[in-house]
Design an enzyme around this catalytic site. Structure first.
Site, PDB file in Angstrom:
ATOM      1  N   ASP A 171       0.853  -1.190   0.000  1.00 34.61           N
ATOM      2  CA  ASP A 171       0.000   0.000   0.000  1.00 34.61           C
ATOM      3  C   ASP A 171       0.892   1.243   0.000  1.00 34.61           C
ATOM      4  O   ASP A 171       1.889   1.319   0.712  1.00 34.61           O
ATOM      5  CB  ASP A 171      -0.919  -0.011   1.226  1.00 34.61           C
ATOM      6  CG  ASP A 171      -2.066   0.965   1.090  1.00 34.61           C
ATOM      7  OD1 ASP A 171      -3.220   0.515   0.974  1.00 34.61           O
ATOM      8  OD2 ASP A 171      -1.811   2.195   1.079  1.00 34.61           O
TER       9      ASP A 171
ATOM     10  N   ASN B 280     -12.849  -3.257   2.469  1.00 29.74           N
ATOM     11  CA  ASN B 280     -13.925  -2.275   2.374  1.00 29.74           C
ATOM     12  C   ASN B 280     -14.763  -2.649   1.158  1.00 29.74           C
ATOM     13  O   ASN B 280     -14.218  -2.855   0.070  1.00 29.74           O
ATOM     14  CB  ASN B 280     -13.352  -0.868   2.192  1.00 29.74           C
ATOM     15  CG  ASN B 280     -12.519  -0.422   3.381  1.00 29.74           C
ATOM     16  OD1 ASN B 280     -12.908  -0.642   4.529  1.00 29.74           O
ATOM     17  ND2 ASN B 280     -11.369   0.171   3.127  1.00 29.74           N
TER      18      ASN B 280
ATOM     19  N   HIS C  35     -10.193  -5.748  -3.421  1.00 32.39           N
ATOM     20  CA  HIS C  35      -8.886  -6.064  -2.818  1.00 32.39           C
ATOM     21  C   HIS C  35      -9.031  -6.287  -1.326  1.00 32.39           C
ATOM     22  O   HIS C  35      -9.878  -5.694  -0.674  1.00 32.39           O
ATOM     23  CB  HIS C  35      -7.886  -4.922  -3.057  1.00 32.39           C
ATOM     24  CG  HIS C  35      -8.377  -3.588  -2.587  1.00 32.39           C
ATOM     25  ND1 HIS C  35      -9.257  -2.823  -3.326  1.00 32.39           N
ATOM     26  CD2 HIS C  35      -8.144  -2.895  -1.453  1.00 32.39           C
ATOM     27  CE1 HIS C  35      -9.535  -1.714  -2.672  1.00 32.39           C
ATOM     28  NE2 HIS C  35      -8.877  -1.742  -1.517  1.00 32.39           N
TER      29      HIS C  35
ATOM     30  N   HIS D 284      -6.870  -5.862   2.243  1.00 32.54           N
ATOM     31  CA  HIS D 284      -5.719  -5.265   2.915  1.00 32.54           C
ATOM     32  C   HIS D 284      -5.161  -6.330   3.857  1.00 32.54           C
ATOM     33  O   HIS D 284      -5.891  -6.828   4.722  1.00 32.54           O
ATOM     34  CB  HIS D 284      -6.140  -4.060   3.767  1.00 32.54           C
ATOM     35  CG  HIS D 284      -6.716  -2.917   3.001  1.00 32.54           C
ATOM     36  ND1 HIS D 284      -6.036  -1.739   2.782  1.00 32.54           N
ATOM     37  CD2 HIS D 284      -7.932  -2.759   2.401  1.00 32.54           C
ATOM     38  CE1 HIS D 284      -6.802  -0.901   2.094  1.00 32.54           C
ATOM     39  NE2 HIS D 284      -7.962  -1.495   1.852  1.00 32.54           N
TER      40      HIS D 284
HETATM   41  P1  AMP Z   1      -9.768   1.023  -0.122  1.00 34.56           P
HETATM   42  O1  AMP Z   1     -10.246   2.167   0.731  1.00 34.56           O
HETATM   43  O2  AMP Z   1     -10.045  -0.300   0.536  1.00 34.56           O
HETATM   44  O3  AMP Z   1     -10.269   1.116  -1.535  1.00 34.56           O
HETATM   45  O4  AMP Z   1      -8.192   1.148  -0.120  1.00 34.56           O
HETATM   46  C1  AMP Z   1      -7.455   1.616  -1.190  1.00 34.56           C
HETATM   47  C2  AMP Z   1      -6.007   1.621  -0.774  1.00 34.56           C
HETATM   48  O5  AMP Z   1      -5.213   1.772  -1.939  1.00 34.56           O
HETATM   49  C3  AMP Z   1      -5.600   2.740   0.204  1.00 34.56           C
HETATM   50  O6  AMP Z   1      -5.089   2.157   1.398  1.00 34.56           O
HETATM   51  C4  AMP Z   1      -4.529   3.517  -0.574  1.00 34.56           C
HETATM   52  O7  AMP Z   1      -3.490   3.959   0.269  1.00 34.56           O
HETATM   53  C5  AMP Z   1      -4.044   2.496  -1.589  1.00 34.56           C
HETATM   54  N1  AMP Z   1      -3.487   3.031  -2.824  1.00 34.56           N
HETATM   55  C6  AMP Z   1      -3.980   4.034  -3.595  1.00 34.56           C
HETATM   56  N2  AMP Z   1      -3.207   4.222  -4.680  1.00 34.56           N
HETATM   57  C7  AMP Z   1      -2.211   3.301  -4.605  1.00 34.56           C
HETATM   58  C8  AMP Z   1      -1.100   2.970  -5.440  1.00 34.56           C
HETATM   59  N3  AMP Z   1      -0.846   3.657  -6.572  1.00 34.56           N
HETATM   60  N4  AMP Z   1      -0.275   1.974  -5.037  1.00 34.56           N
HETATM   61  C9  AMP Z   1      -0.510   1.299  -3.893  1.00 34.56           C
HETATM   62  N5  AMP Z   1      -1.551   1.557  -3.072  1.00 34.56           N
HETATM   63  C10 AMP Z   1      -2.393   2.541  -3.422  1.00 34.56           C
END
Ligand code: AMP
Length: 113
Positions: A33, A88, A101, A103
């Site tokens: 992340d 989420n 996805h 986490h």
């Molecule tokens: P969600 O709220 O479950 O959709 O989480 C999305 C996650 O993607 C967040 O924790 C962000 O920090 C992460 N994220 C966003 N852009 C990137 C990226 N380019 N590379 C890696 N993680 C990312």
């Protein structure tokens, strides 16, 4: 973080943008992340175009199962004895990136649950 209408994870899968990839199978990719909420924070992402876990069905259930075993393999690589898996579901559930996805987080992560 506000909802991002662009599927940035698909861009990572297509290698259009960089990511710190830690594990990959034919159907799943795992990368760190960009804004880690724990010492180890890895996203476990199917390569198929699936927006949320609401799209799970009898037909693609094995792909979702693969997310769990990829998480286990990543945790082994990260030398985590235990870990947390968080998802989420939908913008209404706090999802920001429109590509399903998990986490994977090391245990010091505490979201209050
Ligand atoms: P969600 O709220 O479950 O959709 O989480 C999305 C996650 O993607 C967040 O924790 C962000 O920090 C992460 N994220 C966003 N852009 C990137 C990226 N380019 N590379 C890696 N993680 C990312």
């Amino acid at each position: 973080m506000a909802f991002i209408p662009v599927d940035i994870f698909a861009q990572i899968i297509r290698r259009e943008i960089d990511a710190d990839i830690v594990y990959e199978t034919e159907r799943v990719i795992a990368f760190r992340d960009i804004a880690p909420k724990a010492k180890s924070h890895v996203l476990i992402v199917p390569k198929a175009d699936i927006k949320t876990a609401k799209e799970i069905s009898k037909e693609n259930g094995d792909l979702f199962a693969e997310l769990f075993w990829v998480a286990k393999e990543v945790a082994l690589k990260e030398e985590l004895e235990g870990y947390k898996l968080h998802m989420n579901v939908d913008e209404a559930g706090g999802q920001v990136v429109p590509h399903v996805h998990f986490h994977l987080l090391s245990p010091e992560y505490d979201n209050g649950l």
